[in-house]
Design a protein around this motif. Structure first.
Motif, PDB file in Angstrom:
ATOM      1  N   LEU A  10       0.874  -1.171  -0.174  1.00  0.00           N
ATOM      2  CA  LEU A  10      -0.014  -0.078  -0.039  1.00  0.00           C
ATOM      3  C   LEU A  10       0.943   1.300   0.108  1.00  0.00           C
ATOM      4  N   ARG A  11       1.824   1.287   0.376  1.00  0.00           N
ATOM      5  CA  ARG A  11       2.978   2.454   0.838  1.00  0.00           C
ATOM      6  C   ARG A  11       3.536   2.805  -0.641  1.00  0.00           C
ATOM      7  N   GLN A  12       4.019   1.148  -1.199  1.00  0.00           N
ATOM      8  CA  GLN A  12       4.440   1.773  -2.818  1.00  0.00           C
ATOM      9  C   GLN A  12       3.232   1.995  -3.606  1.00  0.00           C
ATOM     10  N   GLN A  13       2.153   1.762  -3.408  1.00  0.00           N
ATOM     11  CA  GLN A  13       1.144   2.287  -4.465  1.00  0.00           C
ATOM     12  C   GLN A  13       0.762   3.455  -4.199  1.00  0.00           C
ATOM     13  N   ARG A  14       0.755   4.132  -3.103  1.00  0.00           N
ATOM     14  CA  ARG A  14       0.591   5.367  -2.632  1.00  0.00           C
ATOM     15  C   ARG A  14       1.773   6.469  -3.162  1.00  0.00           C
ATOM     16  N   LEU A  15       2.996   5.819  -3.183  1.00  0.00           N
ATOM     17  CA  LEU A  15       4.247   6.365  -3.550  1.00  0.00           C
ATOM     18  C   LEU A  15       4.307   6.708  -5.071  1.00  0.00           C
ATOM     19  N   PHE A  16       3.973   5.699  -5.800  1.00  0.00           N
ATOM     20  CA  PHE A  16       3.831   5.646  -7.275  1.00  0.00           C
ATOM     21  C   PHE A  16       2.483   6.454  -7.682  1.00  0.00           C
ATOM     22  N   SER A 100       0.353 -16.871  -3.447  1.00  0.00           N
ATOM     23  CA  SER A 100       1.416 -17.631  -3.697  1.00  0.00           C
ATOM     24  C   SER A 100       2.923 -16.994  -4.397  1.00  0.00           C
ATOM     25  N   SER A 101       2.759 -15.758  -4.704  1.00  0.00           N
ATOM     26  CA  SER A 101       3.798 -15.167  -5.342  1.00  0.00           C
ATOM     27  C   SER A 101       3.723 -13.796  -5.093  1.00  0.00           C
ATOM     28  N   PRO A 102       3.874 -13.145  -3.680  1.00  0.00           N
ATOM     29  CA  PRO A 102       3.538 -11.840  -3.478  1.00  0.00           C
ATOM     30  C   PRO A 102       4.685 -11.042  -4.092  1.00  0.00           C
ATOM     31  N   GLY A 103       5.748 -11.364  -4.033  1.00  0.00           N
ATOM     32  CA  GLY A 103       7.165 -10.532  -4.447  1.00  0.00           C
ATOM     33  C   GLY A 103       6.663  -9.704  -5.730  1.00  0.00           C
ATOM     34  N   SER A 104       6.569 -10.598  -6.731  1.00  0.00           N
ATOM     35  CA  SER A 104       6.308 -10.019  -8.254  1.00  0.00           C
ATOM     36  C   SER A 104       5.005  -9.415  -8.300  1.00  0.00           C
ATOM     37  N   MET A 105       4.152  -9.992  -7.493  1.00  0.00           N
ATOM     38  CA  MET A 105       2.717  -9.604  -7.893  1.00  0.00           C
ATOM     39  C   MET A 105       2.301  -8.260  -7.105  1.00  0.00           C
ATOM     40  N   LEU A 106       3.251  -7.830  -6.220  1.00  0.00           N
ATOM     41  CA  LEU A 106       3.082  -6.592  -5.419  1.00  0.00           C
ATOM     42  C   LEU A 106       3.949  -5.468  -5.639  1.00  0.00           C
ATOM     43  N   THR A 107       5.000  -5.753  -6.192  1.00  0.00           N
ATOM     44  CA  THR A 107       5.941  -4.941  -6.692  1.00  0.00           C
ATOM     45  C   THR A 107       5.544  -3.910  -7.611  1.00  0.00           C
ATOM     46  N   ILE A 108       6.164  -2.394  -7.176  1.00  0.00           N
ATOM     47  CA  ILE A 108       5.450  -1.419  -7.754  1.00  0.00           C
ATOM     48  C   ILE A 108       6.960  -0.533  -8.017  1.00  0.00           C
ATOM     49  N   LEU A 109       7.596   0.023  -7.068  1.00  0.00           N
ATOM     50  CA  LEU A 109       8.908   0.797  -6.877  1.00  0.00           C
ATOM     51  C   LEU A 109       9.939   0.146  -6.507  1.00  0.00           C
ATOM     52  N   TRP A 110       9.841  -0.973  -5.722  1.00  0.00           N
ATOM     53  CA  TRP A 110      11.113  -1.509  -5.304  1.00  0.00           C
ATOM     54  C   TRP A 110      10.526  -3.300  -5.057  1.00  0.00           C
ATOM     55  N   VAL A 120      11.780  -6.603 -12.919  1.00  0.00           N
ATOM     56  CA  VAL A 120      11.368  -5.968 -14.080  1.00  0.00           C
ATOM     57  C   VAL A 120      10.232  -5.026 -13.949  1.00  0.00           C
ATOM     58  N   PHE A 121       9.387  -5.139 -13.119  1.00  0.00           N
ATOM     59  CA  PHE A 121       8.419  -4.359 -12.839  1.00  0.00           C
ATOM     60  C   PHE A 121       8.863  -3.051 -12.072  1.00  0.00           C
ATOM     61  N   THR A 122       9.984  -3.206 -11.186  1.00  0.00           N
ATOM     62  CA  THR A 122      10.482  -2.102 -10.605  1.00  0.00           C
ATOM     63  C   THR A 122      11.077  -1.047 -11.652  1.00  0.00           C
ATOM     64  N   LEU A 123      11.865  -1.810 -12.355  1.00  0.00           N
ATOM     65  CA  LEU A 123      12.601  -1.109 -13.518  1.00  0.00           C
ATOM     66  C   LEU A 123      11.700  -0.425 -14.433  1.00  0.00           C
ATOM     67  N   ILE A 124      10.655  -0.982 -14.928  1.00  0.00           N
ATOM     68  CA  ILE A 124       9.542  -0.511 -15.721  1.00  0.00           C
ATOM     69  C   ILE A 124       9.127   0.944 -15.239  1.00  0.00           C
ATOM     70  N   ASN A 125       8.640   0.690 -14.005  1.00  0.00           N
ATOM     71  CA  ASN A 125       7.861   1.965 -13.076  1.00  0.00           C
ATOM     72  C   ASN A 125       8.799   2.989 -12.970  1.00  0.00           C
TER      73      ASN A 125
END
Length: 147
Positions: A10-16, A100-110, A120-125
């Motif tokens: 939720l913190r990443q979502q708000r910061l993004f 099952s895979s929260p790491g890649s599923m919830l990654t936005i900024l880090w 990959v998602f971190t680099l894209i965003n």
């Protein structure tokens, strides 16, 4: 509302979402600026066309970032609803550890977990935010150099 264990996401979502909104606002204010320059007679119609031309890439980058995150958010919510339905719990009682895979599923900024997808998602965003910021700054510089 999500379970408290989702706080890092939720913190990443708000910061993004904040910089995306601000960058859209800056890109929109640019239009007011250049049309203001034209109304004041500081630039002619040809210069206005030139200044408008650089906006397409900015909106392409910002809309791509927003759209990808919207698509991923939809997938996250569908997965949470599926888990809630299968366990018979309300969505707000589903914990992060139940994914099952929260790491890649919830990654936005880090990255929030292991796996290449998280990076990959971190680099894209982050790359998209930096690219959009740079393009907007260059557009403003071009506008002020034209007067």
């Amino acid at each position: 509302m999500l379970h408290a264990s989702f706080a890092p996401y939720l913190r990443q979502q708000r910061l993004f979402s904040r910089p995306v909104k601000w960058l859209f606002a800056c890109a929109g204010c640019y239009w007011i600026l250049i049309y203001g320059f034209q109304v004041l007679g500081w630039i002619d119609h040809e210069m206005l066309k030139t200044l408008r031309g650089g906006q397409t890439m900015i909106y392409f980058v910002l809309l791509t970032l927003w759209g990808m995150e919207y698509m991923r958010e939809t997938k996250r919510l569908k997965k949470l609803i599926m888990i809630a339905n299968s366990t018979g719990k309300p969505v707000q009682d589903i914990e992060l550890s139940q994914l099952s895979s929260p790491g890649s599923m919830l990654t936005i900024l880090w990255p929030l977990g292991p796996g290449a997808a998280a990076y990959v998602f971190t680099l894209i965003n982050v790359g998209g935010l930096l690219l959009a910021s740079t393009l907007i700054i260059l557009r403003y510089i071009a506008a002020f150099n034209s007067i």
